[in-house]
Design an enzyme around this catalytic site. Structure first.
Site, PDB file in Angstrom:
ATOM      1  N   GLU A   1      95.199 -25.318  31.194  1.00 54.83           N
ATOM      2  CA  GLU A   1      94.391 -24.154  30.786  1.00 54.83           C
ATOM      3  C   GLU A   1      93.276 -23.863  31.803  1.00 54.83           C
ATOM      4  OE1 GLU A   1      95.589 -22.423  28.555  1.00 54.83           O
ATOM      5  OE2 GLU A   1      96.569 -23.702  27.040  1.00 54.83           O
ATOM      6  N   ASN A   2      93.009 -24.787  32.708  1.00 57.46           N
ATOM      7  CA  ASN A   2      91.984 -24.530  33.724  1.00 57.46           C
ATOM      8  C   ASN A   2      92.339 -23.329  34.594  1.00 57.46           C
ATOM      9  OD1 ASN A   2      90.447 -26.658  32.779  1.00 57.46           O
ATOM     10  ND2 ASN A   2      91.285 -28.143  34.234  1.00 57.46           N
TER      11      ASN A   2
ATOM     12  N   ARG B   1      81.360 -33.876  35.415  1.00 60.45           N
ATOM     13  CA  ARG B   1      81.622 -34.190  34.024  1.00 60.45           C
ATOM     14  C   ARG B   1      80.301 -34.008  33.290  1.00 60.45           C
ATOM     15  NH1 ARG B   1      85.771 -37.635  31.721  1.00 60.45           N
ATOM     16  NH2 ARG B   1      86.964 -37.822  33.653  1.00 60.45           N
TER      17      ARG B   1
ATOM     18  N   LYS C   1      87.978 -43.305  52.428  1.00 60.12           N
ATOM     19  CA  LYS C   1      86.579 -42.937  52.250  1.00 60.12           C
ATOM     20  C   LYS C   1      85.742 -43.336  53.471  1.00 60.12           C
ATOM     21  CE  LYS C   1      87.460 -40.920  48.521  1.00 60.12           C
ATOM     22  NZ  LYS C   1      87.512 -41.338  47.176  1.00 60.12           N
TER      23      LYS C   1
ATOM     24  N   HIS D   1      84.774 -34.358  50.051  1.00 53.96           N
ATOM     25  CA  HIS D   1      85.513 -35.076  49.001  1.00 53.96           C
ATOM     26  C   HIS D   1      86.136 -34.016  48.093  1.00 53.96           C
ATOM     27  CE1 HIS D   1      85.246 -38.301  45.551  1.00 53.96           C
ATOM     28  NE2 HIS D   1      86.432 -38.303  46.129  1.00 53.96           N
TER      29      HIS D   1
ATOM     30  N   CYS E   1      86.938 -37.418  38.180  1.00 55.41           N
ATOM     31  CA  CYS E   1      86.556 -36.199  37.455  1.00 55.41           C
ATOM     32  C   CYS E   1      87.609 -35.109  37.551  1.00 55.41           C
ATOM     33  CB  CYS E   1      85.216 -35.673  37.954  1.00 55.41           C
ATOM     34  SG  CYS E   1      83.826 -36.690  37.448  1.00 55.41           S
TER      35      CYS E   1
ATOM     36  N   TYR F   1      90.856 -53.825  47.763  1.00 53.47           N
ATOM     37  CA  TYR F   1      91.071 -52.733  46.814  1.00 53.47           C
ATOM     38  C   TYR F   1      90.644 -51.364  47.355  1.00 53.47           C
ATOM     39  CZ  TYR F   1      92.175 -50.720  42.335  1.00 53.47           C
ATOM     40  OH  TYR F   1      92.781 -49.984  41.347  1.00 53.47           O
ATOM     41  N   GLY F   2      91.558 -50.410  47.299  1.00 52.60           N
ATOM     42  CA  GLY F   2      91.266 -48.986  47.491  1.00 52.60           C
ATOM     43  C   GLY F   2      90.391 -48.707  48.690  1.00 52.60           C
ATOM     44  N   GLY F   3      89.373 -47.889  48.456  1.00 52.48           N
ATOM     45  CA  GLY F   3      88.504 -47.434  49.519  1.00 52.48           C
ATOM     46  C   GLY F   3      87.755 -48.546  50.235  1.00 52.48           C
TER      47      GLY F   3
ATOM     48  N   SER G   1      84.362 -38.825  41.852  1.00 58.99           N
ATOM     49  CA  SER G   1      85.461 -39.735  41.551  1.00 58.99           C
ATOM     50  C   SER G   1      85.782 -39.720  40.055  1.00 58.99           C
ATOM     51  CB  SER G   1      85.092 -41.153  41.970  1.00 58.99           C
ATOM     52  OG  SER G   1      84.822 -41.177  43.353  1.00 58.99           O
TER      53      SER G   1
ATOM     54  N   THR H   1      92.825 -34.969  41.246  1.00 56.91           N
ATOM     55  CA  THR H   1      94.289 -35.076  41.288  1.00 56.91           C
ATOM     56  C   THR H   1      94.904 -34.141  40.251  1.00 56.91           C
ATOM     57  OG1 THR H   1      94.115 -37.352  42.042  1.00 56.91           O
ATOM     58  CG2 THR H   1      96.230 -36.688  41.133  1.00 56.91           C
TER      59      THR H   1
ATOM     60  N   ASP I   1      92.191 -35.394  47.348  1.00 55.16           N
ATOM     61  CA  ASP I   1      90.963 -36.193  47.418  1.00 55.16           C
ATOM     62  C   ASP I   1      90.026 -35.810  48.564  1.00 55.16           C
ATOM     63  OD1 ASP I   1      89.558 -38.428  46.120  1.00 55.16           O
ATOM     64  OD2 ASP I   1      89.880 -39.513  47.987  1.00 55.16           O
TER      65      ASP I   1
ATOM     66  N   ARG J   1      95.515 -47.695  39.563  1.00 52.80           N
ATOM     67  CA  ARG J   1      95.887 -46.549  40.404  1.00 52.80           C
ATOM     68  C   ARG J   1      97.336 -46.615  40.844  1.00 52.80           C
ATOM     69  NH1 ARG J   1      91.454 -43.076  42.622  1.00 52.80           N
ATOM     70  NH2 ARG J   1      89.622 -43.809  41.527  1.00 52.80           N
TER      71      ARG J   1
ATOM     72  N   ARG K   1      85.936 -49.703  44.336  1.00 52.01           N
ATOM     73  CA  ARG K   1      84.959 -49.667  45.423  1.00 52.01           C
ATOM     74  C   ARG K   1      83.658 -50.300  44.936  1.00 52.01           C
ATOM     75  NH1 ARG K   1      82.843 -45.341  45.897  1.00 52.01           N
ATOM     76  NH2 ARG K   1      83.913 -44.128  44.331  1.00 52.01           N
TER      77      ARG K   1
HETATM   78  P1  GTP Z   1      89.366 -40.056  42.306  1.00 51.15           P
HETATM   79  O1  GTP Z   1      90.736 -40.419  42.743  1.00 51.15           O
HETATM   80  O2  GTP Z   1      88.588 -41.234  41.804  1.00 51.15           O
HETATM   81  O3  GTP Z   1      88.595 -39.297  43.332  1.00 51.15           O
HETATM   82  O4  GTP Z   1      89.520 -39.177  40.940  1.00 51.15           O
HETATM   83  P2  GTP Z   1      89.977 -37.670  40.667  1.00 51.15           P
HETATM   84  O5  GTP Z   1      88.827 -36.754  40.833  1.00 51.15           O
HETATM   85  O6  GTP Z   1      91.213 -37.360  41.430  1.00 51.15           O
HETATM   86  O7  GTP Z   1      90.294 -37.695  39.088  1.00 51.15           O
HETATM   87  P3  GTP Z   1      91.676 -37.535  38.286  1.00 51.15           P
HETATM   88  O8  GTP Z   1      92.368 -36.228  38.514  1.00 51.15           O
HETATM   89  O9  GTP Z   1      92.493 -38.755  38.537  1.00 51.15           O
HETATM   90  O10 GTP Z   1      91.168 -37.546  36.778  1.00 51.15           O
HETATM   91  C1  GTP Z   1      90.434 -38.602  36.225  1.00 51.15           C
HETATM   92  C2  GTP Z   1      90.392 -38.488  34.723  1.00 51.15           C
HETATM   93  O11 GTP Z   1      89.935 -37.193  34.303  1.00 51.15           O
HETATM   94  C3  GTP Z   1      91.766 -38.673  34.065  1.00 51.15           C
HETATM   95  O12 GTP Z   1      91.584 -39.517  32.937  1.00 51.15           O
HETATM   96  C4  GTP Z   1      92.143 -37.299  33.614  1.00 51.15           C
HETATM   97  O13 GTP Z   1      92.984 -37.295  32.496  1.00 51.15           O
HETATM   98  C5  GTP Z   1      90.794 -36.643  33.313  1.00 51.15           C
HETATM   99  N1  GTP Z   1      90.855 -35.164  33.477  1.00 51.15           N
HETATM  100  C6  GTP Z   1      91.318 -34.497  34.553  1.00 51.15           C
HETATM  101  N2  GTP Z   1      91.268 -33.146  34.367  1.00 51.15           N
HETATM  102  C7  GTP Z   1      90.745 -32.960  33.131  1.00 51.15           C
HETATM  103  C8  GTP Z   1      90.439 -31.788  32.355  1.00 51.15           C
HETATM  104  O14 GTP Z   1      90.637 -30.642  32.755  1.00 51.15           O
HETATM  105  N3  GTP Z   1      89.885 -32.016  31.122  1.00 51.15           N
HETATM  106  C9  GTP Z   1      89.661 -33.272  30.634  1.00 51.15           C
HETATM  107  N4  GTP Z   1      89.124 -33.397  29.419  1.00 51.15           N
HETATM  108  N5  GTP Z   1      89.942 -34.404  31.332  1.00 51.15           N
HETATM  109  C10 GTP Z   1      90.472 -34.255  32.567  1.00 51.15           C
HETATM  110  C1  SPV Z   2      87.361 -42.476  44.617  1.00 54.35           C
HETATM  111  O1  SPV Z   2      86.731 -43.397  44.092  1.00 54.35           O
HETATM  112  O2  SPV Z   2      86.852 -41.339  44.772  1.00 54.35           O
HETATM  113  C2  SPV Z   2      88.747 -42.693  45.059  1.00 54.35           C
HETATM  114  C3  SPV Z   2      89.276 -44.053  45.028  1.00 54.35           C
HETATM  115  O3  SPV Z   2      89.404 -41.745  45.442  1.00 54.35           O
HETATM  116  S1  SPV Z   2      88.898 -44.967  46.450  1.00 54.35           S
HETATM  117  O4  SPV Z   2      89.911 -44.659  47.475  1.00 54.35           O
HETATM  118  O5  SPV Z   2      88.978 -46.381  46.095  1.00 54.35           O
HETATM  119  O6  SPV Z   2      87.610 -44.615  46.953  1.00 54.35           O
HETATM  120 MN    MN Z   3      88.196 -39.740  45.371  1.00 54.82          MN
END
Ligand code: GTP
Ligand code: SPV
Ligand code: MN
Length: 616
Positions: A525-526, A427, A237, A257, A281, A228-230, A279, A284, A304, A396, A89
């Protein structure tokens, strides 16, 4: 002026001639005007069927846009390599074109609608020459449900059609829901790469000029130049957050979000939890959490976006408006997210990942062992000695939610699910504790409003730099951010009056020690933090008050079971007076940037935090 000002021809155009029986005349007229203006070679109305998807995929393989993966290792799956200039994005090219600047607020790029319409009018003229214009009616949410909304996207990218087919309920069923009284969102997209007669196409057409423009009042999105994506999957989004935050403000509901999950405790009580992390963080990952604590199960509803609306009893209910996952590949592996790995075994479109020599995919963090040779995301030879990553950091996967092994049986309940808890998380290497609970809804809104996160390589900007990302919505809010906070306060107050707003918590999986190592193992562990939150709702565990609200009392979380020693555990909740004072000053400066619109409750939240810090 309108973006499309061509007169409607008396003669039936291609668009009108080919539209499905029953398509609402408002859609047909819009499509026809767009076709006359963008001048595609043909107009195709998508029905969302499997043969249609198969046909589009075959064409894209022929065109070199998609590379099929090995049919045994990854059946039905493909790799797309984008243009290296079109990998994420682009927030700097994302615009909110409300009539009044103050309705977009200081953190959106505002352009007056008339000016933007003029720009887009010029850009869209002839933009689809030599290409096919696809028309995609789609539903956000289960077709026919009370919280569900409808849209129509036109695009000249078959990659976007296949993506929308996975990410939304796209096609004939959605079209049948749009009648003369249905409000539907107009989503116009072009890659901005017209072809001269006889000109050869490229695998990933796009344009260096990009505009992702939103008109909240008229519920329109116009996107130019990116696939690309969003930027291009406008249901996501653009509609489900930016336009939906404006619709929700008018109608009394919340576009968030947020991932959505169901968690069942050892006593068999089920809770639904929505969590906002910026994003990349961990949404997923958290949505697919595999608990390490015996007796707890987690099921997935969304990864998401969530729409939260008062149900018939006044309590907040949520749906996942999407139908698929567009997830970050790097960092996804058996040890971190086995559920995602199991979701990705077939029928996936991967974008900008690396390919193995035997026709499978690879990315950083997928396996501990790094393959000796790969084809990287740019299509170049790659070895472990290479100085660049094999997969792009924002590479992705696009996959149907229904094929996730932990998908909850209520994920597509048209009525939505009652939300018991809301979580905010970013983060943060310092300051923010592993988990805390807000004192009440208003304090929770303060937590959401001051949410911050350190940037990753997947985002624009400098890696590691802290940015405030209120409600994880900074790039996704179609209204003035402070109005969004006020709206949250009002929706919560109503839910409280109706018998209970969700409890609100804050988490931070990313705190680091002095050597830069994560103090918390994260992932499965979360569940320790999640279990404490839900036990709090049941009144089973104690907390202690501090600057971040209520944190777990000594002994309420078995940190040793999570593999965390006493010293690390103490650090996860460590309070450094000087650092916290700087944190509060930073939050104050951030709130000031929104001026007089900041709700009193949010300012009160900061005043209370300061008092708690002073008392340390
Ligand atoms: P968007 O699709 O961009 O909205 O991202 P998202 O929030 O769905 O993030 P996603 O779950 O894809 O995680 C992104 C990164 O964070 C990956 O590299 C994961 O491995 C890392 N990650 C996720 N959960 C944890 C956690 O509990 N601890 C750590 N250290 N890293 C994490
Ligand atoms: C984000 O960036 O939070 C995403 C990817 O989930 S996108 O759909 O490209 O916005
Ligand atoms: Mn997202």
């Amino acid at each position: 002026m309108a973006i499309i000002d061509q007169p409607l021809r008396a003669a039936r155009t291609e668009a009108a001639a080919t539209h499905p029986a029953g398509a609402d005349p408002s859609i047909v007229a819009w499509v026809e005007r767009l076709a006359l203006h963008a001048t595609p070679d043909e107009v195709v109305w998508c029905d969302g069927s499997k043969p249609e998807r198969a046909r589009l995929i075959r064409d894209m393989v022929d065109a070199g846009t998609l590379t099929p993966l090995d049919s045994e290792k990854r059946p039905g799956s493909y790799v797309a390599r984008s243009n290296p200039e079109d990998v994420a994005r682009v927030e700097s090219r994302t615009f909110i074109c409300s009539e009044r600047e103050e309705d977009a607020g200081p953190t959106n790029n505002w352009v007056p609608p008339s000016g933007m319409r003029e720009t887009l009018h010029g850009l869209f003229r002839g933009a689809m020459r030599g290409r096919t214009m696809y028309v995609m009616p789609f539903a956000m949410g289960p077709v026919g449900g009370p919280l569900t909304r409808y849209g129509v996207q036109i695009t000249d990218s078959p990659y976007v059609v296949v993506s929308m087919g996975t990410m939304t309920r796209m096609g004939a069923e959605a079209l049948a829901q749009i009648g003369p009284d249905t409000e539907w969102v107009r989503c116009a997209h072009t890659v901005g790469a017209p072809l001269a007669p006889g000109e050869a196409d490229v695998p990933w057409p796009c344009n260096p000029t990009k505009y992702i423009s939103h008109f909240p009042e008229t519920r329109e999105v116009w996107s130019y130049g990116s696939a690309y994506g969003g930027n291009a999957i406008l249901a996501k989004k653009a509609f489900a957050l930016r336009i939906a935050s404006a619709i929700g403000q008018d109608e009394g509901w919340l576009a968030a979000h947020m991932l959505l999950l169901k968690v069942t405790n050892p006593r068999g009580r089920a809770f639904h939890v929505a969590a906002a992390f910026p994003s990349a963080c961990g949404k997923t990952n958290f949505a697919m959490l595999q608990p390490t604590l015996p007796g707890w199960t987690v099921e997935t509803l969304g990864d998401d976006i969530a729409w939260l609306a008062p149900g018939p009893d006044g309590r907040l209910r949520a749906i996942n408006p999407e139908a698929g996952f567009f997830g970050v590949a790097p960092g996804t592996g058996r040890s971190t997210n086995p559920v995602a790995m199991d979701t990705l075994t077939h029928d996936v479109v991967f974008t900008n990942v690396a390919m193995t020599d035997d026709g499978d995919v690879w990315w950083e963090g997928m396996t501990d062992e790094v393959p000796a040779h790969l084809t990287d995301w740019l299509g170049e030879d790659w070895t472990p000695a290479s100085s660049t990553p094999a997969a792009h950091p924002n590479s992705r996967f696009t996959v149907a939610a229904a094929q996730c092994p932990t998908i909850s049986d209520d994920w597509d309940d048209p009525q939505g699910v009652v939300v018991d808890a809301i979580i905010f998380g970013g983060r943060r290497a310092t300051n923010v504790p592993l988990v805390s609970q807000s004192r009440d809804w208003a304090h929770g809104v303060f937590m959401g409003a001051t949410l911050a996160s350190e940037r990753t390589a997947a985002a624009e900007g400098t890696v590691g730099e802290l940015r405030r990302d209120p409600f994880a919505m900074l790039p996704f809010c179609g209204v003035h951010m402070a109005d969004h906070w006020q709206h949250w306060l009002e929706v919560g107050a109503k839910a409280d009056a109706a018998g209970g707003a969700p409890a609100i918590f804050q988490v931070n999986w990313f705190r680091k020690d002095a050597d830069g190592r994560f103090l918390w193992p994260g992932f499965g562990e979360n569940i320790h933090a999640l279990a404490w939150m839900l036990d709090r709702i049941e009144g089973r565990v104690e907390g202690v008050e501090g600057p971040f609200g209520v944190v777990p009392a000594e002994g309420e979380i078995d940190h040793a079971a999570a593999g965390v020693d006493d010293a690390a555990w103490a650090s996860l909740f460590g309070l450094d007076k000087a650092a916290l004072t700087a944190e509060a000053d930073d939050a104050a400066g951030f709130l000031d940037s929104y001026g007089t619109k900041v709700p009193a409750e949010v300012r009160d939240g900061l005043a209370r935090m300061r008092a708690d810090i002073d008392a340390l």
